[in-house]
Design a protein around this motif. Structure first.
Motif, PDB file in Angstrom:
ATOM      1  N   ARG A   1     -69.501 -52.833 -90.584  1.00 41.98           N
ATOM      2  CA  ARG A   1     -70.017 -52.662 -89.225  1.00 41.98           C
ATOM      3  C   ARG A   1     -70.135 -51.185 -88.874  1.00 41.98           C
ATOM      4  NH1 ARG A   1     -66.638 -57.141 -85.643  1.00 41.98           N
ATOM      5  NH2 ARG A   1     -68.112 -58.809 -86.027  1.00 41.98           N
ATOM      6  N   THR A   2     -70.954 -50.911 -87.872  1.00 44.21           N
ATOM      7  CA  THR A   2     -70.992 -49.568 -87.299  1.00 44.21           C
ATOM      8  C   THR A   2     -69.959 -49.524 -86.167  1.00 44.21           C
ATOM      9  OG1 THR A   2     -72.653 -50.138 -85.639  1.00 44.21           O
ATOM     10  CG2 THR A   2     -73.472 -49.358 -87.793  1.00 44.21           C
ATOM     11  N   THR A   3     -69.688 -48.340 -85.633  1.00 48.49           N
ATOM     12  CA  THR A   3     -68.738 -48.234 -84.523  1.00 48.49           C
ATOM     13  C   THR A   3     -69.264 -48.970 -83.292  1.00 48.49           C
ATOM     14  OG1 THR A   3     -69.667 -46.089 -83.927  1.00 48.49           O
ATOM     15  CG2 THR A   3     -67.679 -46.079 -85.294  1.00 48.49           C
ATOM     16  N   VAL A   4     -70.582 -48.974 -83.107  1.00 50.98           N
ATOM     17  CA  VAL A   4     -71.179 -49.688 -81.968  1.00 50.98           C
ATOM     18  C   VAL A   4     -70.963 -51.192 -82.120  1.00 50.98           C
ATOM     19  CG1 VAL A   4     -73.340 -50.215 -80.778  1.00 50.98           C
ATOM     20  CG2 VAL A   4     -72.870 -47.873 -81.526  1.00 50.98           C
ATOM     21  N   ASP A   5     -71.194 -51.727 -83.334  1.00 44.91           N
ATOM     22  CA  ASP A   5     -70.975 -53.157 -83.578  1.00 44.91           C
ATOM     23  C   ASP A   5     -69.513 -53.534 -83.347  1.00 44.91           C
ATOM     24  OD1 ASP A   5     -73.630 -53.391 -84.349  1.00 44.91           O
ATOM     25  OD2 ASP A   5     -73.184 -53.212 -86.494  1.00 44.91           O
ATOM     26  N   LEU A   6     -68.608 -52.685 -83.831  1.00 42.01           N
ATOM     27  CA  LEU A   6     -67.184 -52.964 -83.668  1.00 42.01           C
ATOM     28  C   LEU A   6     -66.774 -52.896 -82.197  1.00 42.01           C
ATOM     29  CD1 LEU A   6     -64.508 -53.631 -85.016  1.00 42.01           C
ATOM     30  CD2 LEU A   6     -64.168 -51.173 -85.382  1.00 42.01           C
ATOM     31  N   THR A   7     -67.350 -51.956 -81.450  1.00 40.18           N
ATOM     32  CA  THR A   7     -67.085 -51.860 -80.010  1.00 40.18           C
ATOM     33  C   THR A   7     -67.429 -53.174 -79.319  1.00 40.18           C
ATOM     34  OG1 THR A   7     -67.496 -49.480 -79.969  1.00 40.18           O
ATOM     35  CG2 THR A   7     -67.769 -50.657 -77.884  1.00 40.18           C
ATOM     36  N   HIS A   8     -68.600 -53.724 -79.628  1.00 41.61           N
ATOM     37  CA  HIS A   8     -69.034 -54.991 -79.012  1.00 41.61           C
ATOM     38  C   HIS A   8     -68.129 -56.158 -79.433  1.00 41.61           C
ATOM     39  CE1 HIS A   8     -72.446 -53.085 -77.243  1.00 41.61           C
ATOM     40  NE2 HIS A   8     -73.002 -52.796 -78.411  1.00 41.61           N
ATOM     41  N   ALA A   9     -67.702 -56.186 -80.705  1.00 43.63           N
ATOM     42  CA  ALA A   9     -66.850 -57.274 -81.185  1.00 43.63           C
ATOM     43  C   ALA A   9     -65.486 -57.243 -80.490  1.00 43.63           C
ATOM     44  CB  ALA A   9     -66.672 -57.170 -82.700  1.00 43.63           C
ATOM     45  N   ILE A  10     -64.899 -56.054 -80.353  1.00 46.10           N
ATOM     46  CA  ILE A  10     -63.598 -55.938 -79.681  1.00 46.10           C
ATOM     47  C   ILE A  10     -63.723 -56.310 -78.204  1.00 46.10           C
ATOM     48  CG2 ILE A  10     -61.811 -54.304 -78.949  1.00 46.10           C
ATOM     49  CD1 ILE A  10     -62.356 -52.797 -81.614  1.00 46.10           C
ATOM     50  N   ALA A  11     -64.767 -55.811 -77.545  1.00 44.35           N
ATOM     51  CA  ALA A  11     -64.973 -56.126 -76.120  1.00 44.35           C
ATOM     52  C   ALA A  11     -65.158 -57.632 -75.919  1.00 44.35           C
ATOM     53  CB  ALA A  11     -66.169 -55.353 -75.586  1.00 44.35           C
ATOM     54  N   ALA A  12     -65.904 -58.268 -76.815  1.00 41.63           N
ATOM     55  CA  ALA A  12     -66.126 -59.716 -76.686  1.00 41.63           C
ATOM     56  C   ALA A  12     -64.816 -60.489 -76.833  1.00 41.63           C
ATOM     57  CB  ALA A  12     -67.142 -60.178 -77.725  1.00 41.63           C
ATOM     58  N   LYS A  13     -63.998 -60.126 -77.825  1.00 45.10           N
ATOM     59  CA  LYS A  13     -62.721 -60.820 -78.020  1.00 45.10           C
ATOM     60  C   LYS A  13     -61.767 -60.591 -76.848  1.00 45.10           C
ATOM     61  CE  LYS A  13     -61.454 -61.980 -82.578  1.00 45.10           C
ATOM     62  NZ  LYS A  13     -60.617 -61.716 -83.750  1.00 45.10           N
ATOM     63  N   LEU A  14     -61.697 -59.356 -76.355  1.00 46.10           N
ATOM     64  CA  LEU A  14     -60.835 -59.067 -75.207  1.00 46.10           C
ATOM     65  C   LEU A  14     -61.324 -59.785 -73.951  1.00 46.10           C
ATOM     66  CD1 LEU A  14     -60.096 -55.243 -75.546  1.00 46.10           C
ATOM     67  CD2 LEU A  14     -58.416 -57.091 -75.574  1.00 46.10           C
TER      68      LEU A  14
ATOM     69  N   LYS B   1     -60.787 -58.588 -67.971  1.00 46.19           N
ATOM     70  CA  LYS B   1     -62.054 -58.851 -67.303  1.00 46.19           C
ATOM     71  C   LYS B   1     -62.967 -57.626 -67.475  1.00 46.19           C
ATOM     72  CE  LYS B   1     -64.201 -60.079 -63.014  1.00 46.19           C
ATOM     73  NZ  LYS B   1     -64.085 -60.379 -61.620  1.00 46.19           N
ATOM     74  N   ASP B   2     -64.156 -57.826 -68.012  1.00 45.61           N
ATOM     75  CA  ASP B   2     -65.158 -56.787 -68.247  1.00 45.61           C
ATOM     76  C   ASP B   2     -64.545 -55.563 -68.947  1.00 45.61           C
ATOM     77  OD1 ASP B   2     -67.675 -55.596 -68.221  1.00 45.61           O
ATOM     78  OD2 ASP B   2     -67.302 -54.629 -66.294  1.00 45.61           O
ATOM     79  N   PRO B   3     -64.069 -55.735 -70.187  1.00 44.99           N
ATOM     80  CA  PRO B   3     -63.415 -54.624 -70.884  1.00 44.99           C
ATOM     81  C   PRO B   3     -64.397 -53.502 -71.233  1.00 44.99           C
ATOM     82  CG  PRO B   3     -63.732 -56.448 -72.383  1.00 44.99           C
ATOM     83  CD  PRO B   3     -64.158 -56.932 -71.016  1.00 44.99           C
ATOM     84  N   GLN B   4     -63.955 -52.281 -71.032  1.00 47.65           N
ATOM     85  CA  GLN B   4     -64.739 -51.096 -71.399  1.00 47.65           C
ATOM     86  C   GLN B   4     -64.099 -50.505 -72.655  1.00 47.65           C
ATOM     87  OE1 GLN B   4     -67.565 -50.326 -69.570  1.00 47.65           O
ATOM     88  NE2 GLN B   4     -66.992 -52.280 -68.642  1.00 47.65           N
TER      89      GLN B   4
END
Length: 186
Positions: free
Chosen positions: A80-93, A99-102
């Motif tokens: 994954r790229t860092t952007v893809d990983l950011t989205h995956a972590i935010a989705a799981k959290l 609520k609405d993780p940044q």
């Protein structure tokens, strides 16, 4: 008399894999510096979750390709790229815990590169962005008296594939590359 027709799918003959093919660097292009960085084992990542100091810290991609984050467990980072990983972590959290993780993910330290063959100090070294083969040789203590300074072999992992190329000294390296310095034959 009619011969019977075989029933079922045709059976393929087994494939015999030959030796690895080494191609010249000018045939493959090479890294331009504009490719997205693909995460892999030994990358150190800085994960920041706004308002969650217990989750915001450094994580190392393990041998399986995951990072282990409190509350949500393991998250796949390899490939994954860092952007893809950011989205995956935010989705799981966001599913159960925040609520609405940044979330922000960036590379704190790239995985190392390796240099082998006719260098004074072969081994594993920290990767420096923008590094060329000649700079890697310098980091490895310089050439031995038997080293060839004409071409070098780079082994690079590209997803599930491993690519080997022969390249000149000014060829740019990527994190995780293995550089082999040949011995001259005269």
């Amino acid at each position: 008399m009619v011969s019977p027709v075989p029933v079922g799918p045709p059976v393929a003959a087994p494939v015999a894999w030959g030796p690895a093919v080494v191609v010249s660097a000018d045939m493959t292009g090479g890294p331009t510096g504009f490719e997205p960085y693909i995460l892999d084992t030994a990358d150190k990542l800085r994960v920041f979750v706004y308002g969650q100091p217990n989750l915001s810290r450094l994580y190392t991609v393990d041998q399986v390709g995951n990072i282990a984050i409190p509350l949500i467990g393991t998250v796949r980072a390899r490939g994954r790229t860092t952007v893809d990983l950011t989205h995956a972590i935010a989705a799981k959290l966001g599913r159960e815990f925040v609520k609405d993780p940044q979330v922000t993910v960036d590379v704190a330290q790239n995985r190392p590169f390796f240099i082998l063959g006719e260098v004074r100090l072969p081994g594993q070294y920290p990767f420096v962005s923008g590094m060329t083969i000649e700079q890697a040789v310098a980091i490895g203590g310089g050439y031995t008296e038997r080293a060839s300074k004409r071409t070098y072999r780079i082994t690079r992992k590209l997803g599930p594939l491993v690519d080997q190329i022969e390249a000149p000294g000014d060829y740019p390296l990527c994190p995780g590359d293995t550089v082999f310095v040949y011995e001259r034959f005269f």
